[in-house]
Design a protein around this motif. Structure first.
Motif, PDB file in Angstrom:
ATOM      1  N   LEU A 280      17.727  11.654 105.665  1.00  0.00           N
ATOM      2  CA  LEU A 280      16.423  11.242 105.192  1.00  0.00           C
ATOM      3  C   LEU A 280      15.841  12.456 104.546  1.00  0.00           C
ATOM      4  CD1 LEU A 280      15.415   9.502 108.277  1.00  0.00           C
ATOM      5  CD2 LEU A 280      15.337   8.426 105.919  1.00  0.00           C
ATOM      6  N   GLN A 281      16.177  13.814 104.966  1.00  0.00           N
ATOM      7  CA  GLN A 281      15.868  15.020 104.251  1.00  0.00           C
ATOM      8  C   GLN A 281      16.227  15.258 103.003  1.00  0.00           C
ATOM      9  OE1 GLN A 281      16.854  17.752 107.480  1.00  0.00           O
ATOM     10  NE2 GLN A 281      15.348  16.930 108.933  1.00  0.00           N
ATOM     11  N   ASN A 282      17.805  14.688 102.844  1.00  0.00           N
ATOM     12  CA  ASN A 282      18.355  14.728 101.458  1.00  0.00           C
ATOM     13  C   ASN A 282      17.717  14.026 100.609  1.00  0.00           C
ATOM     14  OD1 ASN A 282      20.265  16.439 102.757  1.00  0.00           O
ATOM     15  ND2 ASN A 282      21.615  14.903 103.182  1.00  0.00           N
ATOM     16  N   PHE A 283      17.173  12.493 101.121  1.00  0.00           N
ATOM     17  CA  PHE A 283      16.541  11.756 100.031  1.00  0.00           C
ATOM     18  C   PHE A 283      15.049  12.242  99.769  1.00  0.00           C
ATOM     19  CE2 PHE A 283      12.718   9.020 100.137  1.00  0.00           C
ATOM     20  CZ  PHE A 283      12.795   8.253  99.044  1.00  0.00           C
ATOM     21  N   GLN A 284      14.492  13.070 100.676  1.00  0.00           N
ATOM     22  CA  GLN A 284      13.154  13.587 100.216  1.00  0.00           C
ATOM     23  C   GLN A 284      13.496  14.802  99.397  1.00  0.00           C
ATOM     24  OE1 GLN A 284      10.619  12.224 101.208  1.00  0.00           O
ATOM     25  NE2 GLN A 284       8.889  13.570 101.401  1.00  0.00           N
ATOM     26  N   ALA A 285      14.743  15.442  99.269  1.00  0.00           N
ATOM     27  CA  ALA A 285      14.813  16.402  98.076  1.00  0.00           C
ATOM     28  C   ALA A 285      14.950  15.869  96.906  1.00  0.00           C
ATOM     29  CB  ALA A 285      15.936  17.174  98.650  1.00  0.00           C
TER      30      ALA A 285
END
Length: 456
Positions: A280-285
Motif C-alpha cells: 500500500l505504501q508502494n502504491f502511494q508512492a
C-alpha cells in the motif's frame, strides 16, 4: 550501431540487448554461462552466443560500443581487449542514461519495494495509454521486455544502489539524474560492497543530490533515515504515508475519499489485488509520481484495481480452500519482515509457515545474520534453508545451524542445510493443508522444482 555485450546473459543485460535489437541495432554478446529464461529468449532472437566463454576475436575495432555487465570480472579478456583498442565502454546504467538524456526521467530507489513501485507506475501509465520507456528489474504482465527504449518522451527506471559494473563502481542509480525520484526506505544491504550501514546510507544521500533542480523527491515519511536525507534534495519534497484501507474477508480495500471521482453511492472501498502495508505504501508512492505526471486520482484508482503485482512479489502459486501458497523474492531482513507481515495481515485467522532461503552474499555472511533478528516473528512456523556449498563458493566463513537459530530467535524455527530434507517437509505441509505457505528466496532452493512441488 554495432554493440557487443560482455556478460549478455544477465536479467537486465539480455533485456537491454533485446530492446536494442528491436531498435535495429546490430548486437553480439558473450558469457561463460547463460540460464533460462535468458537463454531461450536470446536464442529466439538470434543473439545466443554460438559458444560459451570469452573470445577476444569478438572485440573488433568497428564496434560502436561495448556494454559490460556485473557478472564479468575486471580482468575479463574481452574487456581488456576493448580497453586496449580504446573502444567506448558503458555499464548498463550508463547506457540507459545515454538513451534517455532527452526524456523526462522517473527513478525509483530504496532498499525495498522499488520493483513493485516501478511496476505500479508502469501499469497505470499503460492503462491510460501514455507512451513511455522503462527499465525495471522484473518481468511484468503486459510487458514483453524489462527494458524499452524508443522515442517516447518519458522513461521510468528502477534505480538500484548496487555497483554498475566491474570497472564502474558507482551505484547504478547515481547515473540517472532524475526529474522525479522516489525513495521507499533504507535498510542495510549489500554488505560485500558497503561493509557498514553508514557507507550504505551515504549512497542515498548522493542519490538525492543528483535530482535535477526544479525536480521532485517523493519519499516514505516514516523512515527516519529518509527524513534526514530528504533535506539534501535540490528539489521540491513530497512525503507519503500508508493510505487509509481496510481488510475484509481476505480482501484489501482502499478507503474511498472525496478525490475518487469514480466512486458510486454505497461503495465501501476500492478493491485491490495487492495487499500488505508495504504494498500500500508502494502504491502511494506510485500515486504521487502519477500525480506529478498529470494524472488525477480518478484515473490512478481506476487503473490500480487491475494491478496484480510484479513477478515473484507475493505471487500466488496455489490457492485452495484451506491453503494459499505464495512465492516472493524477499531475502533482505526488512523485505522478509514486511512480506511475512503482509500475509498475516491479509489472512489474520490462518496459520502461516514462512520459508526463507539464505542465498545472497549478505544473508550468508555470519557477521550480517544478526540483522535478521525478529524478521520472521509474525510467522507461526519458520524454516530457514541454506546450502553450505554456496557458502564455500562465495568464499565465506562456514555457518552452523545453531548460529542461524540464535540470529533469528524464533520459537518455532527449523534450520535446513539439506534440500531433500526441506523438500520432504514442504511436501508434508502442502499435503496437510493446515497452514498457508510463504516461500521467500532470490536463489533456487538447491535445485528444488518449486512449481512441480506445489502442483504435484
Amino acid at each position: 550501431m554495432k554493440i557487443h555485450f560482455i556478460a549478455i546473459g544477465g536479467a537486465l543485460m539480455h533485456n537491454l540487448a533485446l530492446a536494442l535489437k528491436q531498435k535495429g541495432y546490430q548486437i553480439t554478446g558473450s558469457d561463460d554461462e547463460i540460464y533460462d529464461p535468458s537463454r531461450s529468449r536470446l536464442q529466439k532472437a538470434g543473439l545466443l552466443p554460438s559458444k560459451m566463454g570469452w573470445d577476444i576475436a569478438r572485440i573488433q575495432p568497428d564496434l560502436d560500443a561495448v556494454i559490460v555487465g556485473m557478472h564479468a570480472r575486471s580482468n575479463n579478456p574481452e574487456l581488456l581487449k576493448a580497453q586496449e583498442l580504446g573502444l567506448t565502454i558503458y555499464s548498463y546504467p550508463e547506457y540507459i542514461y545515454l538513451q534517455s538524456q532527452q526524456k523526462k526521467r522517473v527513478v525509483v530507489g530504496g532498499s525495498h519495494g522499488k520493483t513493485t513501485t516501478t511496476s505500479m507506475i508502469m501499469h497505470i501509465l499503460k492503462y491510460h495509454q501514455i507512451d513511455f520507456d522503462y527499465a525495471v528489474g522484473a518481468q511484468l504482465d503486459g510487458f514483453e521486455l524489462m527494458v524499452r527504449l524508443s522515442d517516447a518522451p518519458l522513461i521510468v527506471i528502477e534505480g538500484d544502489e548496487y555497483l554498475s559494473s566491474p570497472i564502474d563502481t558507482l551505484p547504478k542509480f547515481l547515473h540517472y539524474y532524475p526529474h522525479i525520484a522516489v525513495l521507499t526506505g533504507i535498510a542495510w544491504d549489500h554488505i560485500n560492497v558497503f561493509p557498514t550501514f553508514r557507507k550504505y546510507k551515504k549512497q542515498f544521500k548522493k542519490f538525492v543530490k543528483t535530482i535535477l533542480q526544479h525536480g521532485t523527491l517523493i519519499y516514505y515519511k516514516e523512515d527516519k533515515q529518509l527524513q534526514k536525507i530528504a533535506g539534501y534534495a535540490p528539489a521540491q519534497v513530497i512525503a507519503y504515508d500508508t493510505p487509509a484501507h481496510h481488510v475484509e474477508n481476505h480482501q484489501t480495500y482502499l478507503d474511498v475519499d472525496y478525490n475518487y471521482q469514480l466512486a458510486k453511492e454505497g461503495v465501501v472501498g476500492i478493491p485491490l489485488q495487492i495487499f500488505g502495508k508495504h504494498n500500500l505504501q508502494n502504491f502511494q508512492a506510485a500515486r504521487m509520481v502519477c500525480r506529478e505526471l498529470g494524472l488525477n486520482d480518478g484515473q490512478i484508482l481506476e487503473a490500480i484495481q487491475a494491478f496484480s503485482g510484479a513477478a515473484k512479489r507475493l505471487e500466488i502459486l496455489s490457492k485452495k480452500e484451506k491453503q494459499v501458497i505464495f512465492k516472493d523474492f524477499a531475502h533482505a531482513p526488512s523485505k522478509v519482515k514486511a512480506t511475512i507481515n503482509a500475509v498475516k495481515q491479509q489472512y489474520k485467522n490462518c496459520s502461516l509457515v514462512a520459508v526463507l532461503e539464505l542465498h545472497t552474499f549478505s544473508s550468508l555472511n555470519v557477521d550480517f545474520l544478526d540483522e535478521y533478528l525478529g524478521s520472521m516473528g509474525a510467522a507461526d512456523v519458520a524454516y530457514v534453508y541454506y546450502n553450505p556449498h554456496t557458502i564455500r563458493m562465495k568464499k565465506l566463513k562456514d555457518i552452523e545451524p545453531a548460529q542461524v537459530e540464535e540470529a533469528f530467535f524464533h520459537p518455532n524455527l527449523i534450520v535446513f542445510t539439506d534440500e531433500q530434507a526441506l523438500k520432504h517437509q514442504l511436501e508434508k505441509d502442502i499435503a496437510a493443508q493446515e497452514s498457508n505457505l510463504l516461500l521467500m528466496s532470490s536463489g533456487n532452493w538447491g535445485g528444488i522444482d518449486i512449481l512441480k512441488l506445489v502442483n504435484d
